[in-house]
Write a protein that holds these residues in place. Structure first.
Motif, PDB file in Angstrom:
ATOM      1  N   GLY A  46       0.821  -1.193   0.000  1.00 37.28           N
ATOM      2  CA  GLY A  46       0.000   0.000   0.000  1.00 37.28           C
ATOM      3  C   GLY A  46       0.861   1.251   0.000  1.00 37.28           C
ATOM      4  N   ASP A  47       0.694   2.065   1.035  1.00 39.20           N
ATOM      5  CA  ASP A  47       1.439   3.320   1.131  1.00 39.20           C
ATOM      6  C   ASP A  47       2.787   3.170   1.820  1.00 39.20           C
ATOM      7  N   PHE A  48       3.135   1.967   2.216  1.00 40.36           N
ATOM      8  CA  PHE A  48       4.441   1.734   2.849  1.00 40.36           C
ATOM      9  C   PHE A  48       5.438   1.212   1.825  1.00 40.36           C
ATOM     10  N   LYS A  49       6.657   1.749   1.865  1.00 34.66           N
ATOM     11  CA  LYS A  49       7.754   1.267   1.031  1.00 34.66           C
ATOM     12  C   LYS A  49       8.971   1.100   1.922  1.00 34.66           C
ATOM     13  N   GLY A  50       9.685   0.015   1.746  1.00 36.07           N
ATOM     14  CA  GLY A  50      10.859  -0.225   2.572  1.00 36.07           C
ATOM     15  C   GLY A  50      11.913  -1.028   1.846  1.00 36.07           C
ATOM     16  N   SER A  51      13.135  -0.982   2.361  1.00 43.83           N
ATOM     17  CA  SER A  51      14.237  -1.764   1.801  1.00 43.83           C
ATOM     18  C   SER A  51      15.167  -2.180   2.929  1.00 43.83           C
ATOM     19  N   PHE A  52      15.937  -3.217   2.653  1.00 43.85           N
ATOM     20  CA  PHE A  52      16.814  -3.804   3.661  1.00 43.85           C
ATOM     21  C   PHE A  52      18.020  -4.402   2.954  1.00 43.85           C
ATOM     22  N   GLY A  53      19.193  -4.288   3.559  1.00 47.72           N
ATOM     23  CA  GLY A  53      20.389  -4.922   3.025  1.00 47.72           C
ATOM     24  C   GLY A  53      21.326  -5.314   4.146  1.00 47.72           C
ATOM     25  N   MET A  54      22.010  -6.454   3.987  1.00 49.90           N
ATOM     26  CA  MET A  54      22.926  -6.921   5.019  1.00 49.90           C
ATOM     27  C   MET A  54      24.054  -7.717   4.383  1.00 49.90           C
ATOM     28  N   GLY A  55      25.258  -7.550   4.916  1.00 49.39           N
ATOM     29  CA  GLY A  55      26.404  -8.342   4.508  1.00 49.39           C
ATOM     30  C   GLY A  55      27.147  -8.853   5.727  1.00 49.39           C
ATOM     31  N   LEU A  56      27.448 -10.142   5.751  1.00 52.84           N
ATOM     32  CA  LEU A  56      28.250 -10.768   6.811  1.00 52.84           C
ATOM     33  C   LEU A  56      29.491 -11.347   6.160  1.00 52.84           C
ATOM     34  N   GLU A  57      30.672 -11.049   6.709  1.00 54.14           N
ATOM     35  CA  GLU A  57      31.905 -11.479   6.055  1.00 54.14           C
ATOM     36  C   GLU A  57      32.959 -11.876   7.079  1.00 54.14           C
ATOM     37  N   HIS A  58      33.769 -12.850   6.706  1.00 53.12           N
ATOM     38  CA  HIS A  58      34.943 -13.230   7.498  1.00 53.12           C
ATOM     39  C   HIS A  58      36.139 -13.286   6.557  1.00 53.12           C
ATOM     40  N   THR A  59      37.264 -12.718   6.998  1.00 53.65           N
ATOM     41  CA  THR A  59      38.477 -12.730   6.186  1.00 53.65           C
ATOM     42  C   THR A  59      39.657 -13.172   7.029  1.00 53.65           C
ATOM     43  N   ALA A  60      40.631 -13.804   6.413  1.00 55.28           N
ATOM     44  CA  ALA A  60      41.823 -14.258   7.137  1.00 55.28           C
ATOM     45  C   ALA A  60      43.006 -14.343   6.179  1.00 55.28           C
ATOM     46  N   LEU A  61      44.103 -13.676   6.540  1.00 50.77           N
ATOM     47  CA  LEU A  61      45.330 -13.764   5.760  1.00 50.77           C
ATOM     48  C   LEU A  61      45.985 -15.120   5.945  1.00 50.77           C
ATOM     49  N   HIS A 119      45.191 -12.540  10.366  1.00 46.57           N
ATOM     50  CA  HIS A 119      44.711 -11.161  10.464  1.00 46.57           C
ATOM     51  C   HIS A 119      43.658 -10.909   9.383  1.00 46.57           C
ATOM     52  N   PRO A 120      42.702 -10.017   9.648  1.00 47.00           N
ATOM     53  CA  PRO A 120      41.689  -9.723   8.628  1.00 47.00           C
ATOM     54  C   PRO A 120      42.239  -8.868   7.499  1.00 47.00           C
ATOM     55  N   GLN A 121      41.609  -8.952   6.352  1.00 46.25           N
ATOM     56  CA  GLN A 121      41.930  -8.087   5.237  1.00 46.25           C
ATOM     57  C   GLN A 121      41.605  -6.640   5.624  1.00 46.25           C
ATOM     58  N   THR A 122      42.339  -5.673   5.094  1.00 47.12           N
ATOM     59  CA  THR A 122      42.043  -4.274   5.382  1.00 47.12           C
ATOM     60  C   THR A 122      40.702  -3.869   4.785  1.00 47.12           C
ATOM     61  N   TYR A 123      40.038  -2.942   5.475  1.00 44.74           N
ATOM     62  CA  TYR A 123      38.779  -2.360   5.024  1.00 44.74           C
ATOM     63  C   TYR A 123      37.751  -3.448   4.679  1.00 44.74           C
ATOM     64  N   ALA A 124      37.633  -4.416   5.573  1.00 40.92           N
ATOM     65  CA  ALA A 124      36.698  -5.524   5.378  1.00 40.92           C
ATOM     66  C   ALA A 124      35.883  -5.698   6.652  1.00 40.92           C
ATOM     67  N   PRO A 125      34.855  -4.875   6.879  1.00 44.83           N
ATOM     68  CA  PRO A 125      34.033  -5.011   8.090  1.00 44.83           C
ATOM     69  C   PRO A 125      33.290  -6.336   8.110  1.00 44.83           C
ATOM     70  N   ASP A 126      33.124  -6.882   9.298  1.00 45.28           N
ATOM     71  CA  ASP A 126      32.418  -8.158   9.429  1.00 45.28           C
ATOM     72  C   ASP A 126      30.931  -8.023   9.118  1.00 45.28           C
ATOM     73  N   VAL A 127      30.356  -6.854   9.433  1.00 44.59           N
ATOM     74  CA  VAL A 127      28.912  -6.665   9.274  1.00 44.59           C
ATOM     75  C   VAL A 127      28.639  -5.326   8.607  1.00 44.59           C
ATOM     76  N   THR A 128      27.819  -5.321   7.582  1.00 43.53           N
ATOM     77  CA  THR A 128      27.250  -4.100   7.020  1.00 43.53           C
ATOM     78  C   THR A 128      25.741  -4.282   6.963  1.00 43.53           C
ATOM     79  N   PHE A 129      25.020  -3.223   7.295  1.00 42.73           N
ATOM     80  CA  PHE A 129      23.572  -3.350   7.434  1.00 42.73           C
ATOM     81  C   PHE A 129      22.928  -2.017   7.096  1.00 42.73           C
ATOM     82  N   ASN A 130      21.816  -2.039   6.368  1.00 46.06           N
ATOM     83  CA  ASN A 130      21.056  -0.820   6.122  1.00 46.06           C
ATOM     84  C   ASN A 130      19.578  -1.144   5.999  1.00 46.06           C
ATOM     85  N   VAL A 131      18.724  -0.230   6.456  1.00 49.36           N
ATOM     86  CA  VAL A 131      17.278  -0.404   6.383  1.00 49.36           C
ATOM     87  C   VAL A 131      16.648   0.960   6.175  1.00 49.36           C
TER      88      VAL A 131
END
Length: 747
Positions: A591-606, A639-651
């Protein structure tokens, strides 16, 4: 192209950490945040009156395809989405797309997707997330901070795009499509104005001009002024932001078979000064982040980008439905920057400055032969060429000077660096029984990088190093996919994709030994991915779910030379990195509601990787593959890769309240979260390597009255203070809380 040249880092390592002296493009999160006008809610989302989610298309594979039936992990934003979610610059994309981070240096932006992209900010380290604008690959990592205005769509493609985007898309690609003229579109367009805190004043708009039955033009523009976010003690120059951009487009369609589209744009971006404070406090340990906008400075700042682009796209459809396409691009830019790069008002010998001027010219040509969209077998063939020149001009006192400190040790640079790329590529798609489809794509690329009369000199010591150096290479990348159209509402895929990024040249060694270290090698990634896309609840809900596993080889990083730790060079991680994760997104209309959602889960290891932290005392040999491990030579395994957050989320969500006179009141709320990440492979929190999480809350309240939309808006309402980029020994801040009012008029 803020060069932050690796080339100039060697002698600075002898005085501190190499990044201190490199001519990096620093920006203080001068990212502008124009008022997010909402979607014009009076416009239906689809032909059914806006009661289901609108179909979204992508152009990633040289065709226009439905995202829900394309085997790719992507976030696609329309102009509507950009307005209502407040996305007006490239760094804001990280708050609306999973697994994406942007390190904003203003005149240079390092984009990483799933922890793969660009780890070192210099001209020799190629970008790993390429940006296309209207079908043309743009400057590789530079001149990307221009505002998004009069946009048709932005596609954020996650994972290697080795077949179509080429060898600079190991992490993914960002495809920006601006609005085309409309021959039968009438005199239509829009005008958007806003005013906010920091005297943030903007005016942008566009107008479509039909000329006759076969010809139409479009003009779009953006202007903005904003006071600086910073309170600086010391020299600053003019710290305020002043931007101006314009675009002219011309569409000629004399027949149904022939379409000619020409676009040219120009931008003048005065970013004021790029300010950053020191990573490490005078008393030791990482500086706190409770106030990133107050510090001292003792060198004048200046930061201006000027650039122009022109592209010509010609499509001709043969009688049998085969399309012949030519895309020609020419881009030319000039960047100038000077600033304090130690983040303090410390006197000599601890005062480090930069003053640089660099020109860039990029010419590219692509040809495609595209089969009709229908049939049991479809195919695409293509060829690509580009030539990119970085010119470091001569001048009195040096046009490119790094003072460590000035007047005592000055590293100057002049000359030409040229990079070339040639490629051929193709993809075949076979439709099989029971809704299956097999796709296979392949690309062969060759590249070269050449220094032509590049002169490095240190005038105080009479040192001159003429560097006529050359390196080339080639790679084969591609993708093999099995798709399954289960039913009209469900689509599944599994694929293996590969990507590669060119290697580059190292700089001459100034002190502690002469010669030039060997070039660093290409990066490579292999991506294994599975995904499922669905349409649920009679089209009210659409979902995308995917999982990936990446084997990332030969990550390019600046480190001390194994047997001479007082000198630096760019090397490759000898053991590779494992990266794997899960991504999910959804879009809903009820109806008159609109929404969006996004999520990323990541693990990195050198894997096994020995290195010395250049900010700590160095001694002895530290071989990247064999060590030996000790208190100085560190094993970075795990060690984790640079600039690789474990969690990204948006709503994001909005609701239309209908008033009796046909007006609408639309509140919109969006929230994004990017978890903590590391700025170097050493994970040394005491040296400022740790980047805390980013939590960005935005909201708007819009009143739609006929063709006017008036919006009260707020961005980063909680005033989350976060570090947007590391440029050791300084850090740069993300944009603070901003709020204001905007008025949108469509016609």
């Amino acid at each position: 192209m803020k060069t932050h040249l690796l080339w100039l880092s060697a002698s600075a390592w002898a005085l501190g950490w190499c990044s201190m002296a490199g001519a990096q493009t620093t920006s203080s999160a001068q990212a502008t945040t124009p008022a997010p006008a909402p979607a014009t809610s009076s416009t239906p989302s689809s032909s059914n009156g806006g009661t289901s989610v609108k179909e979204v298309v992508v152009t990633a594979e040289r065709r226009t395809t439905n995202l829900q039936q394309t085997p790719i992990a992507a976030t696609v934003l329309t102009q509507d989405d950009l307005f209502k979610r407040g996305v007006f610059t490239v760094d804001q994309l990280q708050f609306v797309s999973p697994s994406l981070t942007v390190n904003n240096f203003g005149q240079g932006n390092d984009i990483d997707i799933r922890g793969i992209g660009k780890g070192e900010h210099n001209t020799q380290t190629a970008t790993g997330v390429v940006t296309y604008r209207d079908g043309v690959a743009s400057f590789p990592g530079y001149f990307q901070d221009e505002p998004y205005y009069d946009i048709s769509s932005i596609e954020v493609l996650r994972g290697p795009q080795g077949t179509f985007s080429g060898q600079n898309a190991t992490g993914g690609a960002v495809i920006v499509n601006t609005q085309d003229p409309m021959i039968n579109g009438g005199n239509s367009g829009y005008l958007l104005a806003h005013y906010g805190n920091y005297n943030d004043t903007q005016l942008q708009g566009a107008v479509n001009i039909p000329i006759n039955d076969t010809l139409a033009a479009r003009f779009a523009f953006n202007t903005q002024y904003r006071d600086t976010f910073y309170h600086i003690n010391g020299l600053t120059g003019d710290p305020n932001t002043m931007w101006g951009s314009g675009r002219f487009s011309l569409l000629w369609r004399p027949t149904e078979a022939l379409k000619v589209l020409f676009k040219v744009d120009y931008s003048y971006l005065d970013n004021g000064g790029y300010f950053g404070d020191a990573l490490v406090a005078p008393t030791g340990g990482a500086n706190p982040t409770n106030n990133l906008f107050r510090f001292n400075n003792n060198y004048e700042t200046y930061a201006v980008d000027q650039f122009a682009r022109a592209d010509l796209k010609i499509d001709y459809v043969l009688p049998d439905g085969i399309t012949l396409r030519s895309v020609t691009g020419y881009q030319q830019g000039r960047t100038g920057w000077k600033g304090d790069i130690d983040g303090t008002d410390a006197p000599s010998p601890n005062n480090f400055i930069i003053a640089e001027s660099v020109d860039e010219r990029l010419w590219s040509q692509e040809f495609n032969i595209i089969s009709p969209d229908k049939g049991p077998v479809t195919w695409i063939l293509g060829a690509y060429y580009s030539s990119n020149d970085y010119l470091y001009p001569e001048g009195k006192g040096g046009k490119f000077d790094v003072g460590v400190p000035p007047g005592e040790v000055d590293e100057d640079l002049q000359g030409l660096n040229r990079t070339n790329t040639e490629a051929v590529f193709g993809q075949l798609s076979f439709n099989l029984p029971a809704g299956f489809q097999l796709q296979a794509g392949l690309r062969y690329s060759s590249w070269s990088t050449t220094d032509v009369n590049v002169l490095f000199f240190v005038p105080e010591f009479g040192l001159n190093f003429l560097d006529n150096n050359f390196e080339d290479g080639s790679n084969v990348t591609g993708k093999v996919t099995l798709n399954w159209n289960i039913d009209p509402n469900n689509f599944a895929y599994v694929f293996v994709a590969t990507g590669a990024k060119p290697g580059g040249l190292n700089e001459p060694l100034y002190f502690g030994g002469g010669g030039i270290p060997a070039p660093f090698k290409q990066e490579r990634v292999t991506d294994y991915e599975i995904g499922w896309k669905s349409k649920l609840l009679n089209g009210h809900l659409r979902t995308q779910l995917g999982a990936y596993y990446n084997n990332f080889e030969d990550f390019q990083v600046i480190l001390p030379i194994p047997n001479n730790p007082l000198q630096s060079t760019e090397v490759n991680n000898p053991s590779g990195t494992k990266l794997y994760g899960l991504e999910a997104s959804a879009q809903a209309v009820f109806g008159d509601f609109k929404g969006s959602f996004g999520m990323g889960l990541e693990h990195t290891a050198l894997g096994t990787f020995y290195a010395e932290d250049p900010r700590l005392p160095e001694s002895g040999t530290c071989d990247p593959r064999n060590g030996p491990a000790n208190g100085v030579c560190l094993n970075l395994s795990g060690h984790p890769q640079t600039y690789a957050p474990d969690v990204t989320f948006n709503v994001s969500g909005q609701y239309d309240f209908h008033l009796g006179n046909g007006d609408l009141i639309t509140p919109n709320v969006n929230f994004s979260y990017v978890s903590s990440q590391w700025g170097t492979l050493f994970d040394n929190a005491s040296q400022g390597d740790f980047l805390a999480s980013r939590k960005i809350l935005g909201a708007s309240l819009a009143w739609t009255h006929g063709s006017f939309v008036t919006t009260l808006y707020g961005y980063n309402l909680t005033d989350d203070q976060y570090v947007s980029a590391l440029l050791s020994p300084i850090r740069l801040a993300g944009a603070p809380r901003q709020f204001g009012i905007s008025v949108l008029k469509t016609f």
